[in-house]
Scaffold this motif. Sequence first.
Motif, mmCIF file in Angstrom:
data_model
loop_
_atom_site.group_PDB
_atom_site.id
_atom_site.type_symbol
_atom_site.label_atom_id
_atom_site.label_comp_id
_atom_site.label_asym_id
_atom_site.label_seq_id
_atom_site.Cartn_x
_atom_site.Cartn_y
_atom_site.Cartn_z
ATOM 1 N N ASP A 130 12.957 57.662 29.568
ATOM 2 C CA ASP A 130 13.093 58.956 28.890
ATOM 3 C C ASP A 130 13.071 58.806 27.374
ATOM 4 O OD1 ASP A 130 13.327 60.356 31.296
ATOM 5 O OD2 ASP A 130 15.504 60.048 31.378
ATOM 6 N N VAL A 131 13.056 57.557 26.889
ATOM 7 C CA VAL A 131 13.078 57.323 25.444
ATOM 8 C C VAL A 131 11.709 57.623 24.860
ATOM 9 C CG1 VAL A 131 13.389 55.606 23.624
ATOM 10 C CG2 VAL A 131 14.841 55.550 25.673
ATOM 11 N N ILE A 132 11.677 58.564 23.927
ATOM 12 C CA ILE A 132 10.449 58.886 23.208
ATOM 13 C C ILE A 132 10.714 58.661 21.721
ATOM 14 C CG2 ILE A 132 8.750 60.661 22.644
ATOM 15 C CD1 ILE A 132 9.391 62.007 25.300
ATOM 16 N N TRP A 133 9.939 57.780 21.114
ATOM 17 C CA TRP A 133 10.137 57.419 19.720
ATOM 18 C C TRP A 133 9.457 58.437 18.814
ATOM 19 C CZ3 TRP A 133 13.133 53.143 18.520
ATOM 20 C CH2 TRP A 133 13.454 52.313 19.589
ATOM 21 N N ASP A 134 10.191 58.890 17.795
ATOM 22 C CA ASP A 134 9.707 59.894 16.839
ATOM 23 C C ASP A 134 9.647 59.230 15.472
ATOM 24 O OD1 ASP A 134 9.428 61.944 14.982
ATOM 25 O OD2 ASP A 134 11.036 63.182 15.803
ATOM 26 N N ASP A 135 8.461 59.163 14.882
ATOM 27 C CA ASP A 135 8.347 58.432 13.609
ATOM 28 C C ASP A 135 8.978 59.152 12.418
ATOM 29 O OD1 ASP A 135 6.359 60.363 13.430
ATOM 30 O OD2 ASP A 135 4.698 58.947 13.344
ATOM 31 N N THR A 136 9.425 60.378 12.604
ATOM 32 C CA THR A 136 10.172 61.054 11.536
ATOM 33 C C THR A 136 11.673 60.841 11.673
ATOM 34 O OG1 THR A 136 10.296 63.151 12.761
ATOM 35 C CG2 THR A 136 8.400 62.837 11.307
#
Length: 345
Positions: A130-136
């Motif tokens: 469920d981990v989604i990386w957000d570059d902001t």
Amino acid sequence: MSTSRTSIFFAGATGYIGGSVLYRLLQHPSAKTFDITVLVRSQEKAKKLESFGVKTAIGSLDDHALVEELASKAHVTFNTADSDNVEAIRAILRGAQKRHATVGDLPIYIHTSGTAELADSDALGNKTTDVIWDDTNVEQVESIPDAAFHRNVSLEVIAADKAGYVKSYIILPSTIYGRVKSPLVDAGIQNPQSIQIPYLIKAALGRKQAGMVGKGVALWADVSNDDIADLYIALYDAIAANPDKVGHGIEGYYYGENGEHTWYSISRAIGEALVGLGVSKDPEPTSFTDDELIKYYGSLMFGNFNGTNARCRANRGRSIGWKPKYTTQDMLASIKAEVEAISKQ
């Protein structure tokens, strides 16, 4: 950034990503103001590159003194080559530091890493995350483990930015796809083929049936070669227009994605292409054995990489005007041609 001439040092021009980025620079509206020097290994390719209007330096990233010198002469450095060559990156950063100290310039360094930095290690194709990386999300970017793939080099790039002698930006492509068609490919300069999907294709051709790690349910982001090359240009243009509004250093992670896929979906598309070629009778992929992973990838570690999760969202790139066009469906549709091309090699 200077409104007259812009000195650019470019590493990786013969590569799958780098050739596409370089060609966009050559077609850029400001191309006539660019002084581009390309690091290239062979004299033959150097002559070909020079015919496109760039300068060349013969050598590799392992020629550290040369790399440092070239970086010290450039306002902008693009590194689209080896993202794990820490000594080469240190040479680039030393060059930037020397330029800052002697010229008073604040150099720009655009570095290439990859979303392998975000990959888990225990999925083995059998679970999603469920981990989604957000570059902001800077706090999330800071939480990437130091031991993650590519991360040691990225930390050096970030530290140089923090030291204040360079502005650094890191682009992290995800699963890249699409065979490149361009004058640089036609000239025998650029590699037209990616890595991840072709490895799966070559393994499938070898075993005469599509394969996957585990159940193939793990998820990765994907991006076309055209779109990721456009991200480099969108980033460069944003820096040139208003550098104070463009995130750099620890705020300078730029994921490259425009959708995500399961590994099963790629392998199934490979299987369907193999059936079409008469190589296989069944399009359904089966799980690789450990022996097969070693045979086709050289080690279990690299083989099992295609069973990891690396989910991310390219919000920072979109915030500076990047507009990717191609989707996961385009990626899956491209596999048939990729299989046909590799089967003829």
